[in-house]
Design an enzyme around this catalytic site. Structure first.
Site, short mmCIF file in Angstrom:
data_model
loop_
_atom_site.label_atom_id
_atom_site.label_comp_id
_atom_site.label_asym_id
_atom_site.label_seq_id
_atom_site.Cartn_x
_atom_site.Cartn_y
_atom_site.Cartn_z
N HIS A 13 3.32 6.73 -6.86
CA HIS A 13 2.61 7.95 -7.27
C HIS A 13 3.53 9.16 -7.13
O HIS A 13 3.53 10.07 -7.96
CB HIS A 13 1.37 8.10 -6.38
N HIS B 26 0.83 -1.21 0.00
CA HIS B 26 0.00 0.00 0.00
C HIS B 26 0.87 1.26 0.00
O HIS B 26 0.72 2.14 -0.86
CB HIS B 26 -0.91 -0.03 1.24
N GLU B 27 1.78 1.33 0.94
CA GLU B 27 2.62 2.53 1.04
C GLU B 27 3.54 2.64 -0.18
O GLU B 27 3.82 3.74 -0.66
CB GLU B 27 3.44 2.52 2.34
N HIS C 225 1.62 4.37 -2.89
CA HIS C 225 1.69 5.84 -2.73
C HIS C 225 3.06 6.34 -3.20
O HIS C 225 3.17 7.38 -3.85
CB HIS C 225 1.52 6.23 -1.26
ZN LIG Z 1 -3.09 5.17 1.90
#
Ligand SMILES: [Zn+2]
Length: 675
Positions: A474, A467-468, A471
């Site tokens: 991105h 998940h991290e 990010h």
């Molecule tokens: Zn998040």
């Protein structure tokens, strides 16, 4: 002058952590604040007529030095803090908010921004420039810049009242949380509870010089109690106490505060020219309109409800068979869910952990980034860090061009906040013809290695890392001109798409084979374990969905209409919840009086975004699945239209360009096993 106010003469212009002393921060902030003010004054004092370059672009690059110092300081304040940094944060925060206010309330500055905005159709701006102009203009307007003096005064009054009411709301919830204790003196009442929970309860009782065990409404005490305590009557007691927070006949009751808050928010929206508070909030969201959010919630509700009802029947039957329970109540859910889950899957962390060695998982996520986006991660030792455990990587593309610097800080320690997050020390942007590459960091609190074992992650930690890392992609793949639109600077119902989509790879055989290997034998994780992980991930998902939807619908109920006619909180809730309730009503309980997310936190008209983000990531990943989870064409589309674009265009436009259509709810329903 402090090192923070100068150009860093470091490799890749990275933050010179080891050279910064705590006493550098305050003077550095002061100098940078003055520089920012001077930059703004240079814009307002410019004798030339306002244009896009000398006003909008100039504003965007104003305060870059301050942002850079803030990034370094506040990241350390979260990841490696101490009393001194806490003190500095307290001192600096009001200075920064004053500066931000001085800028948004500066009438000369707004005049110039408006002059540019009014000519927008004749300026032949590209998409990113149009977005930047609109964003700059809206930031002022949404703070009341277009209002006359009387109305500006009303706005200030409303904001001041709201600030007090929100504070009061939060204080009441806290006071009610702290006012309750479940004091147990008979050992048999502890049956079913895990040893750690019992120990903590004994410790709490001892700290109050009381015999026995004390449980409270704080989550680390409350959640295990309602999940594991065999004594149904006590589960009932503590659950009702939790549902009654700030809804009792005492000085901490929040019913009046709620009515005042929603009324003031409505007035505020009207004053600024919006139909309701939800219209005001959603203007800056991917969903755009309350009608769209309502349609989204109702669509999902219709489609998820049959599964939720089926699950409720199954859970009821299980409880009846096991303990002769006639009617499943709210305080039974967590308890019987856990028991049924154990019976069905008997998955436990200890079984899975040997297959998830941190270094292997990290290599795995890097390999996935290479397969999808052509990125290579090279661990290096020559970049300065704020703690010896922080690892640093140079990230390059297939032509060996530097894409980003990546920091990873994995283990808990004193001075680090809980949880896991992605952040940056430097954003990506272009200036003077140069593409400045970003410095991205992920900070986690994973299981530490021991003397005999490497760091072995729980499955939850594995998905957190993915998940991290999503990010982080991105941030790392950002490729825009203006720093304020770069990377994760997107609408908040869109920001979880890049992170959540990455979690999907954790459930795919092809991906797991890359990294889920036993730390001793190197054997790949057995497929049956993967199947169990998948099934247990969607266990009772229909009921959970219905619950999330009920909160989203309640939020929109409070904020998406004129609230003047709402008299009684409880009656309003009963009406609003009619389509989402599986359980008998508990008359002494209500949700709103302690619904801090929407009344005290930042989630008003935003609760839907939890489900919205899931729909997005399931729909986007479905596109990969249809074409192969490592398909380069789909990955390129995702990179070109989403990961690299930041907030340069409306997210719905970006999404449609990636996917060829608006997001559909079906892939989520399928993934969650609801259809
Ligand atoms: Zn998040």
């Amino acid at each position: 002058m402090s090192i923070l106010n100068q150009r860093f003469n470091t490799v890749h212009d990275t933050a010179p952590f080891s050279q910064i002393k705590n006493e550098d921060y305050i003077p550095a902030f002061d100098v940078a604040i003055e520089k920012t003010k001077a930059e703004i004054e240079a814009i307002t004092g410019n004798a030339e007529v306002a244009n896009f370059e000398n006003t909008i672009v100039a504003m965007t690059y104003a305060g870059m030095e301050l942002d850079r110092i803030s990034n370094i300081f506040f990241n350390l304040h979260a990841a490696e803090t101490n009393d001194e940094l806490d003190q500095i944060a307290q001192e600096v925060a009001p200075k920064l908010s004053k500066l931000a206010n001085d800028i948004t309330l500066n009438p000369q500055l707004f005049e110039r921004v408006k002059a540019v905005f009014d000519q927008r159709d004749s300026l032949s701006l590209n998409k990113e420039q149009q977005t930047l102009l609109q964003k700059s203009y809206r930031d002022f307007v949404r703070n009341g810049a277009l209002l006359n003096e009387d109305k500006k005064e009303s706005l200030r009054q409303i904001d001041a009242e709201l600030a007090v009411l929100k504070l009061k709301f939060g204080e009441n919830v806290l006071a009610e949380t702290n006012a309750y204790q479940l004091h147990i003196t008979q050992e048999r009442d502890l049956a079913g509870l895990p040893e750690g929970t019992i120990e903590a309860a004994r410790g709490l009782a001892a700290s109050q010089e009381k015999p026995g065990w004390i449980f409270t409404l704080d989550f680390p005490s409350y959640i295990p109690f309602v999940t594991y305590a065999d004594n149904r009557e006590l589960r009932r007691e503590i659950a009702i106490a939790a549902g009654r927070k700030a809804f009792q006949d005492n000085s901490h009751n929040n019913e009046d505060n709620i009515r005042k808050i929603v009324q003031l928010r409505f007035q505020r929206a009207q004053l600024l020219g919006y139909e309701t508070h939800a219209h005001f909030v959603l203007e800056e969201r991917m969903a755009q309109q309350p009608s769209k959010v309502n349609a989204f919630l109702n669509d999902l509700l219709q489609k998820a409800k049959p599964a939720a009802e089926r699950e409720f029947q199954e859970l009821s039957a299980f409880a009846r068979k096991r303990d002769g329970i006639d009617q499943l109540e709210k305080w039974d859910t967590a308890y019987y869910s856990e028991k049924l889950k154990q019976e069905k899957f008997s998955l436990d962390d200890e079984l899975l952990k040997p297959y998830f060695q941190l270094d292997k998982v990290l290599d795995g996520v890097f390999t996935i980034a290479q397969k999808l986006y052509g990125l290579h991660f090279h661990e290096v030792q020559h970049i300065d860090t704020y703690h010896e455990e922080v690892r640093t990587f140079e990230v390059v593309d297939e032509t060996n061009e530097l894409i980003a610097i990546f920091y990873a800080d994995f283990f808990p320690r004193k001075g680090k906040r809980n949880g896991a997050w992605m952040t940056s020390f430097k954003p990506q942007y272009r200036q003077d013809g140069k593409n400045e590459r970003p410095h991205i960091s992920i900070v986690c609190n994973f299981t530490r290695p021991t003397a005999t074992k490497p760091s072995l992650l729980t499955f939850n930690e594995v998905t957190t890392l993915f998940h991290e890392f999503g990010h982080a992609l991105h941030g790392m793949l950002a490729n825009t001109t203006y720093p304020t639109l770069s990377g994760t600077s997107v609408y908040w119902d869109f920001v979880e798409l890049p992170s959540q989509i990455m979690e999907n790879w954790c459930y795919e055989k092809e991906a797991l084979e890359l990294f889920a290997k036993h730390y001793q034998s190197n054997e790949t994780i057995p497929m049956e374990l993967i199947e169990k992980i998948k099934e247990s991930a969607s266990f009772l998902e229909g009921m959970a969905t219905l619950r999330q939807l009920s909160f989203g619908i309640l939020d929109m109920g409070w904020h998406g209409q004129d609230p003047s006619d709402i008299q009684k909180v409880k009656a309003f809730e009963n009406e609003t919840f009619a389509s989402t309730q599986l359980y008998p009503d508990v008359k002494e309980n209500a949700v709103s009086p302690s619904f801090s997310h929407i009344f005290n936190g930042g989630y008003s008209s935003g609760y839907y975004s939890y489900k919205w983000a899931e729909v997005l990531d399931a729909d986007a990943f479905d596109y990969f699945k249809q074409n192969g989870i490592f398909n380069r064409d789909i990955a390129n589309k995702f990179k070109d239209n989403i990961l690299s674009k930041g907030g340069t265009e409306h997210p719905m436009e970006l999404y449609k360009r990636f996917r060829g259509q608006e997001p559909q709810v079906e892939p989520l329903l399928k993934r969650a096993g609801l259809i």
